[in-house]
Write an enzyme that holds these catalytic residues in place. Structure first.
Site, PDB file in Angstrom:
ATOM      1  CD  GLU A  35      75.110  69.783  13.297  1.00 34.49           C
ATOM      2  OE1 GLU A  35      73.984  69.702  13.634  1.00 34.49           O
ATOM      3  OE2 GLU A  35      75.909  70.717  12.982  1.00 34.49           O
ATOM      4  CD  GLU A 164      62.060  64.663  11.792  1.00 35.47           C
ATOM      5  OE1 GLU A 164      63.209  64.747  10.883  1.00 35.47           O
ATOM      6  OE2 GLU A 164      61.365  65.864  11.784  1.00 35.47           O
ATOM      7  CG  ASP A 176      66.912  69.858  13.307  1.00 37.44           C
ATOM      8  OD1 ASP A 176      67.712  70.551  13.783  1.00 37.44           O
ATOM      9  OD2 ASP A 176      66.770  68.834  12.703  1.00 37.44           O
ATOM     10  CE1 TYR A 228      70.932  62.934  13.077  1.00 44.28           C
ATOM     11  CE2 TYR A 228      69.739  61.043  13.947  1.00 44.28           C
ATOM     12  CZ  TYR A 228      69.953  62.524  14.041  1.00 44.28           C
ATOM     13  OH  TYR A 228      69.728  63.570  14.976  1.00 44.28           O
TER      14      TYR A 228
END
EC number: 2.7.1.6
Length: 386
Positions: A35, A164, A176, A228
């Site tokens: 992550e 994105e 992703d 984020y």
């Protein structure tokens, strides 16, 4: 999934007054481990899941692109000659941004026809299961086919990431989109986010009698907002202070020096990324040598690192992980960008119902909203459905 496909084709015909030329789909993803390592050019180990987004598409004989969705009342229309980051926004930025990004990778958008597209999905939104990458993957594969562009799937993953990053404004890595486009049954995608080399790693969950339980806390998160981006900025600042291109170039052995150079917060952000990269490598090795029953402590350690060093967990995620661990899970961790979303737990099949009951009770006892609980199967990536 059959009803989703049929319903989307029927809705396309109703909205646009004609049949679609085809139907494409792409899955959401669960990140088994790794992550916030992707944008640090590190390692990740996601897998595609059996929840998918479908895109019904029909070409037009003009230059107009129209996009509709089951989760929005409006049909957004734009001329392909006007498509770009400054003209796109809202939910339609995800599919239309893909069309723009294909042009950034060499497609001649002045030479392609317009299209109508309708999107539907059973990937939960805001749950950390990458509903956005599922949209991007389905649309990218559809346009690649009907426009006869000939891009490979790794390029289409980069297209989705560009869309994105630039159109949506979310500073995500390529994990992703890669998982959504490259996934295979009962397997994970071991991705080197620097070289973009990908290897399929068999998980062996079926043979081991294990299930992946998803615990959607109902706490929504959004990559395009503050937390984020702040974590990404901290990682970049840490790399600059350590004199490296990215945190990929920092090893566990370098952390003692990093502690001397960095302030406490930046050090802890760096330590998470560095140790998480090592955990991905250790998980791949352990899966190869000992199988999935042996990776539980690595999942647990990943969650502790995200909770304490990267500080992206929330009380609901911590409760989900602790409750699963106490009721039979081999290992558990939050998954996704953090600040909400979902946790995953690796659970023996015969303990799944016990974990579900315990989670419902624990969330109620703490006054949290009821979590959505379900299992997912590592599944194949994006494909044409008809």
């Amino acid at each position: 999934m059959t009803d989703l496909r049929q319903d989307t084709l029927a809705a396309f015909a109703e909205i646009f007054g004609r049949d679609a030329d085809g139907l494409w789909s792409a899955p959401g993803r669960v990140n088994l481990i790794g992550e916030h390592t992707d944008y640090n050019e590190g390692f990740v180990l996601p897998f595609a899941i059996n929840r998918r987004t479908v895109a019904a598409l029909g070409l037009r004989d003009d230059r107009i692109a129209r996009v509709g969705s089951s989760f929005a009342d409006e049909v957004v229309e734009i001329d392909l000659d006007r498509i770009g980051p400054d003209t796109l926004g809202g939910w339609s930025g995800y599919p239309l941004g893909v069309a723009w990004a294909l042009g950034q990778f060499g497609a001649d958008l002045s030479a392609v026809p317009g299209f109508d597209i309708l999107i539907d999905s059973n990937v939960p939104v805001g749950a950390g299961l990458s509903s956005s990458a599922a949209i991007e993957g389905a649309v990218a594969l559809a346009l690649n086919d009907v426009w006869q562009l000939g891009f490979d799937r790794r390029t289409l993953a980069a297209v989705g990431q560009r869309s994105e990053n630039v159109v949506v404004g979310a500073p995500t890595g390529i994990m992703d989109q890669s998982a959504s486009l490259l996934g295979q049954h009962d397997s994970a995608v071991f991705l080197d986010c620097r070289s973009l080399e990908a290897e399929i790693i068999p998980l062996g969950l079926e043979e081991a009698g294990l299930e992946i339980v998803i615990i959607d806390t109902g706490v929504e998160h959004a990559h395009a907002t503050g937390g984020y981006a702040e974590r990404r900025a901290s990682c970049e600042a840490g790399a600059r202070a350590l004199g490296v291109e990215s945190l990929r170039d920092v090893s566990v052995a370098d952390l003692d020096r990093a502690r001397e150079v960095l302030d406490d917060v930046t050090f802890r952000r760096v330590r998470h990324v560095v140790t998480e990269n090592q955990r991905v490598l250790d998980t791949v090795r352990t899966l190869r040598e000992s199988g999935p029953t042996a990776i539980g402590e690595l999942l647990d350690a990943s969650h502790r690192s995200m909770r304490d060093d990267f500080e992206i967990s929330v009380p609901e995620l911590d409760l989900a992980v602790e409750t699963a661990q106490a009721n039979g899970a081999i290992g558990a961790r939050m998954t996704g960008g953090g600040f909400g979303g979902s946790a995953i737990a690796l659970v023996p099949t015969d303990a799944v119902s016990r974990v579900f009951v315990a989670l419902d009770g624990a969330f109620a006892e703490h006054g949290f909203g009821q979590p959505e609980l379900f299992t997912v199967t590592p599944s194949e990536g994006a494909k044409r459905e008809n």
